[in-house]
Design an enzyme around this catalytic site. Structure first.
Site, mmCIF file in Angstrom:
data_model
loop_
_atom_site.group_PDB
_atom_site.id
_atom_site.type_symbol
_atom_site.label_atom_id
_atom_site.label_comp_id
_atom_site.label_asym_id
_atom_site.label_seq_id
_atom_site.Cartn_x
_atom_site.Cartn_y
_atom_site.Cartn_z
ATOM 1 N N ARG A 79 -15.365 -1.381 0.663
ATOM 2 C CA ARG A 79 -15.533 -2.414 -0.784
ATOM 3 C C ARG A 79 -14.800 -3.561 -0.544
ATOM 4 N NH1 ARG A 79 -12.707 -2.927 -5.831
ATOM 5 N NH2 ARG A 79 -11.133 -1.120 -5.105
ATOM 6 N N HIS A 123 -12.042 -9.852 -8.644
ATOM 7 C CA HIS A 123 -10.894 -9.248 -8.218
ATOM 8 C C HIS A 123 -9.681 -10.216 -8.335
ATOM 9 C CE1 HIS A 123 -9.062 -5.676 -5.892
ATOM 10 N NE2 HIS A 123 -7.881 -6.422 -6.046
ATOM 11 N N GLU A 168 -9.714 -3.353 -11.635
ATOM 12 C CA GLU A 168 -8.684 -3.287 -12.525
ATOM 13 C C GLU A 168 -8.548 -4.436 -13.495
ATOM 14 O OE1 GLU A 168 -5.144 -3.031 -10.297
ATOM 15 O OE2 GLU A 168 -5.751 -1.119 -9.121
ATOM 16 N N ASN A 298 -8.949 3.475 -9.085
ATOM 17 C CA ASN A 298 -7.782 3.222 -8.311
ATOM 18 C C ASN A 298 -6.634 4.129 -8.832
ATOM 19 O OD1 ASN A 298 -9.562 1.216 -7.282
ATOM 20 N ND2 ASN A 298 -8.439 -0.358 -7.900
ATOM 21 N N TYR A 300 -2.807 5.162 -8.190
ATOM 22 C CA TYR A 300 -1.260 4.790 -7.321
ATOM 23 C C TYR A 300 -0.301 5.716 -7.913
ATOM 24 C CZ TYR A 300 -3.894 0.842 -4.731
ATOM 25 O OH TYR A 300 -4.341 0.153 -4.023
ATOM 26 N N GLU A 367 -9.353 3.215 -4.795
ATOM 27 C CA GLU A 367 -7.915 2.978 -4.135
ATOM 28 C C GLU A 367 -7.241 4.003 -4.322
ATOM 29 O OE1 GLU A 367 -6.298 -1.000 -5.246
ATOM 30 O OE2 GLU A 367 -8.200 -1.977 -5.345
#
Ligand code: BGP
Length: 462
Positions: A79, A123, A168, A298, A300, A367
């Protein structure tokens, strides 16, 4: 090798990146400026070691070499994002032929190497002129974006089948309008809500354009950073606080994108605090008719929440944090460099939530990753031995695998990221790549984790 965790046939293995973080060539071949170019010019001190977005990993010139390396890492998908300000300098008007040529070459090179291109349209990199027109606060910019989306579908939709409207989208809201880590460095909850709302509308308009474009076998989605909100305890006050954090940071985008409407409780909260954005009467229908096909998540870190301990200062601006405190759970595992908690089970909780509350929509991990500072200290015989990264990935994959066993509709796993890249204001502080980048020479060396993921991808498991 015995494979204990096998993934479904055709699982997407790869990584993600973004234009501003890898292309470089920020003033070449007619690219317009975006807010990062501009902010860096104004305040270089806001960027780690004073490093800006002008060169980054120089993908603009080195895409061939890089795609070859992706192939070597076993990628079957990748991506990247299109830079709006490169394709249409200024955000509206004439399309830049050189940019079309560049993105065509990247797409064709990926396909030639059997790596499926996934494209993100936005992005974090607003064209400067669009920001000067009000950025996401302005409906004019929303329309300019949906026109840009339409142009991208027309130019590249014959070959690109997976499209994402935003990466995001809550981050520019938090960074640019609440917590001062993105340009335009505004602190204003009202404006933040308008930005969030208009981003959702822009997203839905792009989905609408996608549907009209009739891209054969194409899917449209959005990439969301979902941070499960865990309450400190079962005390009703903690539960209430965690629910508010979930509404503000997760469901504010997840619900309109997947269910086509905002959660009732979120609307009530926003009304109660006089934060209602300006809306247009056809917005509701637009959202309802333009749900996504595919979700990227995503992941994290989790968010741990407790009820607010003290009354906020009545003189200071209203913030999301007026409704909750962040909770530092004793014994939590930390990535000390990025300051983020590592909680592998979060990925499973997300999977179950999507399965049970969001119609088990098709999704993938878009991600996941671990940024580490001074990785050179782990060099042995010329390469970085990043065993901590291998552990990080495998622990997350185990939980993801469990989710899949339990019926979650997970299609793939992408890492952040292929190569050490430029991380916004953190610049090159924390390194995320499977491939080490020497900043001075631009030399690329595969880390131990790169060879490890190659095996995982080859065996479709580990
Ligand atoms: C995500 C973004 C990426 C990337 C990554 C790592 O939120 O989509 O652009 O940068 O986080 O975070 P950071 O670079 O801030 O360490």
């Amino acid at each position: 090798m015995t494979i204990k965790y096998r993934f479904p046939e055709g699982f997407w293995w790869g990584s993600a990146s973004s234009a501003a973080q890898m292309e470089g060539a920020s003033r070449e071949d007619g690219k317009g400026l975006n807010i990062w170019d501009h902010w860096y010019e104004k305040e270089p001190n806001r960027f780690f070691d004073g490093v800006g977005p002008d060169t980054t990993t120089d993908f603009y010139h080195r895409y061939k070499e890089d795609i070859k390396m992706m192939k070597e890492l076993g990628h079957n998908s990748f991506r990247f994002s299109i830079s709006w300000s490169r394709l249409i300098p200024g955000g509206v008007g004439k399309v830049n032929e050189k940019a079309i040529d560049f993105y065509n070459k990247v797409i064709n090179e990926l396909l030639k190497n059997n790596i499926e291109p996934f494209i993100t349209l936005f992005h974090f990199d607003m064209p400067l002129e669009m920001q000067q027109k009000g950025g996401w606060e302005s409906r004019e910019v929303v329309d300019a974006y949906s026109n840009y989306a339409k142009i991208c579908f027309r130019l590249f939709g014959d070959r690109v089948k997976k499209w994402f409207t935003f990466n995001e989208p809550v981050v520019p809201v938090e960074g640019g309008y609440l917590y001062d880590f993105h340009y335009p460095n505004v602190v204003d909850f009202n404006r933040a809500v308008q930005v969030a709302y208009n981003t959702v509308i822009a997203h839905a308009k792009a989905v609408e354009e996608f549907k009209k474009s009739n891209i054969k076998d194409g899917k449209i989605g959005i990439i969301l950073n979902l941070t499960p909100s865990y309450p400190r305890s079962n005390n009703p006050a903690d539960l209430k606080a965690a629910n508010i954090a979930d509404l503000l940071f997760n469901r504010s985008f997840l619900d309109p994108a997947v269910r086509g409407e905002y959660p009732y409780e979120l609307v009530e909260l926003i009304k109660k605090h006089n934060l209602m954005p300006k809306v247009e009467k056809e917005d509701k229908e637009l959202l309802k008719n333009n749900k996504i096909d595919l979700l990227g998540v995503n992941y994290y870190q989790p968010r741990r929440i407790k009820a607010k301990a003290c009354m906020p200062n009545p003189e200071s601006p209203l913030m999301p944090d007026n409704f909750f405190d962040n909770y530092e759970m004793p014994g939590r595992k930390m990535n000390p460099y990025r300051g983020w908690e590592i909680y592998e089970k979060g990925i499973y909780d997300i999977a179950i939530n999507i399965r049970d509350n969001y119609g088990n929509i098709e999704w993938y991990v878009s991600e996941n990753g671990m940024g580490v500072q001074n990785e050179e200290r782990f060099i042995r015989n010329g390469r970085i031995e990043d065993d901590y990264r291998i552990e990080f990935i495998s622990e997350h994959l185990k939980w993801l695998h469990k989710g899949i066993q339990e019926g979650c509709n997970v299609k793939g796993y992408h890492m952040w990221t292929f190569i050490d890249n430029w991380s916004w204001t953190n610049a090159y502080k924390n390194r995320y790549g499977f491939v080490q980048l020497d900043l001075k020479t631009q030399e690329r060396i595969i880390k131990k984790s790169g060879y490890w993921i190659k095996e995982v991808s080859k065996n479709n498991g580990f």
